[in-house]
Design a protein around this motif. Structure first.
Motif, PDB file in Angstrom:
ATOM      1  N   TYR A  55      18.283  38.368  20.625  1.00  0.00           N
ATOM      2  CA  TYR A  55      19.343  37.366  20.722  1.00  0.00           C
ATOM      3  C   TYR A  55      20.228  37.718  21.907  1.00  0.00           C
ATOM      4  N   PRO A  56      20.949  36.732  22.439  1.00  0.00           N
ATOM      5  CA  PRO A  56      21.793  37.016  23.603  1.00  0.00           C
ATOM      6  C   PRO A  56      22.967  37.915  23.231  1.00  0.00           C
ATOM      7  N   GLU A  57      23.397  38.713  24.177  1.00  0.00           N
ATOM      8  CA  GLU A  57      24.523  39.598  23.955  1.00  0.00           C
ATOM      9  C   GLU A  57      25.812  38.786  24.035  1.00  0.00           C
ATOM     10  N   LEU A  58      26.591  38.847  22.991  1.00  0.00           N
ATOM     11  CA  LEU A  58      27.850  38.118  22.941  1.00  0.00           C
ATOM     12  C   LEU A  58      28.975  39.045  23.359  1.00  0.00           C
ATOM     13  N   LYS A  59      29.802  38.562  24.261  1.00  0.00           N
ATOM     14  CA  LYS A  59      30.911  39.383  24.746  1.00  0.00           C
ATOM     15  C   LYS A  59      32.216  38.630  24.580  1.00  0.00           C
ATOM     16  N   GLN A  60      33.277  39.374  24.521  1.00  0.00           N
ATOM     17  CA  GLN A  60      34.605  38.806  24.414  1.00  0.00           C
ATOM     18  C   GLN A  60      35.324  39.016  25.742  1.00  0.00           C
ATOM     19  N   ALA A  61      35.993  37.974  26.209  1.00  0.00           N
ATOM     20  CA  ALA A  61      36.771  38.097  27.433  1.00  0.00           C
ATOM     21  C   ALA A  61      38.034  38.895  27.138  1.00  0.00           C
ATOM     22  N   THR A  62      38.166  40.034  27.773  1.00  0.00           N
ATOM     23  CA  THR A  62      39.338  40.880  27.536  1.00  0.00           C
ATOM     24  C   THR A  62      40.288  40.865  28.727  1.00  0.00           C
ATOM     25  N   THR A  63      39.768  40.568  29.902  1.00  0.00           N
ATOM     26  CA  THR A  63      40.633  40.511  31.074  1.00  0.00           C
ATOM     27  C   THR A  63      40.335  39.227  31.832  1.00  0.00           C
ATOM     28  N   TYR A  64      41.380  38.537  32.164  1.00  0.00           N
ATOM     29  CA  TYR A  64      41.267  37.341  32.990  1.00  0.00           C
ATOM     30  C   TYR A  64      42.620  37.063  33.599  1.00  0.00           C
ATOM     31  N   GLN A  65      42.628  36.258  34.667  1.00  0.00           N
ATOM     32  CA  GLN A  65      43.864  35.943  35.360  1.00  0.00           C
ATOM     33  C   GLN A  65      44.141  34.455  35.251  1.00  0.00           C
ATOM     34  N   LEU A  66      45.403  34.139  35.127  1.00  0.00           N
ATOM     35  CA  LEU A  66      45.840  32.754  35.125  1.00  0.00           C
ATOM     36  C   LEU A  66      46.650  32.495  36.383  1.00  0.00           C
ATOM     37  N   THR A  67      46.373  31.381  37.016  1.00  0.00           N
ATOM     38  CA  THR A  67      47.174  30.968  38.162  1.00  0.00           C
ATOM     39  C   THR A  67      47.704  29.574  37.888  1.00  0.00           C
ATOM     40  N   GLN A  68      48.952  29.377  38.217  1.00  0.00           N
ATOM     41  CA  GLN A  68      49.572  28.084  37.973  1.00  0.00           C
ATOM     42  C   GLN A  68      49.266  27.157  39.141  1.00  0.00           C
ATOM     43  N   GLY A  69      48.761  25.978  38.802  1.00  0.00           N
ATOM     44  CA  GLY A  69      48.472  24.985  39.819  1.00  0.00           C
ATOM     45  C   GLY A  69      49.565  23.940  39.865  1.00  0.00           C
ATOM     46  N   THR A  70      49.730  23.333  41.015  1.00  0.00           N
ATOM     47  CA  THR A  70      50.738  22.277  41.143  1.00  0.00           C
ATOM     48  C   THR A  70      50.133  20.960  40.694  1.00  0.00           C
ATOM     49  N   TYR A  71      50.937  20.172  39.999  1.00  0.00           N
ATOM     50  CA  TYR A  71      50.487  18.870  39.525  1.00  0.00           C
ATOM     51  C   TYR A  71      50.745  17.860  40.631  1.00  0.00           C
ATOM     52  N   ASN A  72      49.682  17.329  41.219  1.00  0.00           N
ATOM     53  CA  ASN A  72      49.789  16.397  42.328  1.00  0.00           C
ATOM     54  C   ASN A  72      48.866  15.208  42.040  1.00  0.00           C
ATOM     55  N   PRO A  73      49.340  14.186  41.303  1.00  0.00           N
ATOM     56  CA  PRO A  73      48.470  13.053  40.980  1.00  0.00           C
ATOM     57  C   PRO A  73      48.152  12.240  42.228  1.00  0.00           C
ATOM     58  N   PRO A  74      46.995  11.607  42.273  1.00  0.00           N
ATOM     59  CA  PRO A  74      46.632  10.822  43.460  1.00  0.00           C
ATOM     60  C   PRO A  74      47.521   9.589  43.639  1.00  0.00           C
ATOM     61  N   ILE A  75      48.060   9.058  42.540  1.00  0.00           N
ATOM     62  CA  ILE A  75      48.957   7.916  42.593  1.00  0.00           C
ATOM     63  C   ILE A  75      50.250   8.342  41.900  1.00  0.00           C
ATOM     64  N   PRO A  76      51.406   8.105  42.520  1.00  0.00           N
ATOM     65  CA  PRO A  76      52.662   8.475  41.864  1.00  0.00           C
ATOM     66  C   PRO A  76      52.825   7.765  40.530  1.00  0.00           C
ATOM     67  N   LEU A  77      53.404   8.452  39.551  1.00  0.00           N
ATOM     68  CA  LEU A  77      53.524   7.902  38.203  1.00  0.00           C
ATOM     69  C   LEU A  77      54.614   6.848  38.094  1.00  0.00           C
ATOM     70  N   ASN A  78      55.504   6.744  39.067  1.00  0.00           N
ATOM     71  CA  ASN A  78      56.596   5.781  38.971  1.00  0.00           C
ATOM     72  C   ASN A  78      56.247   4.435  39.609  1.00  0.00           C
ATOM     73  N   GLN A  79      55.031   4.159  39.884  1.00  0.00           N
ATOM     74  CA  GLN A  79      54.621   2.858  40.443  1.00  0.00           C
ATOM     75  C   GLN A  79      54.132   1.926  39.382  1.00  0.00           C
TER      76      GLN A  79
END
Length: 79
Positions: A55-79
């Motif tokens: 059977y496949p070896e199952l692993k748990q993610a113990t280290t990972y990095q998070l990076t914050q992305g900017t929210y930039n919609p293709p169309i402005p929400l106030n239109q």
């Protein structure tokens, strides 16, 4: 009513199938994946057949990095 039942069964089957590990292999002592169990098989003293499971070896993610992305919609929400 049948449409609700069909939709429910489709949903349940998709959820059940998503939990099935596909690459599990069961082999006998000689390495055969397709074997038939009969009373004439080479049984041990307890009346059991030795099997090997891969059977496949199952692993748990113990280290990972998070990076914050900017929210930039293709169309402005106030239109």
């Amino acid at each position: 009513m049948t449409k609700y039942l069909q939709t429910f069964l489709l949903f349940v089957s998709c959820c059940a199938y998503s939990q099935i590990p596909i690459s599990v292999k069961v082999k006998d002592a000689l390495g055969n994946e397709n074997f038939h169990v009969t009373c004439t098989n080479d049984l041990d003293a307890n009346g059991c057949i030795p099997l090997h499971v891969e059977y496949p070896e199952l692993k748990q993610a113990t280290t990972y990095q998070l990076t914050q992305g900017t929210y930039n919609p293709p169309i402005p929400l106030n239109q």
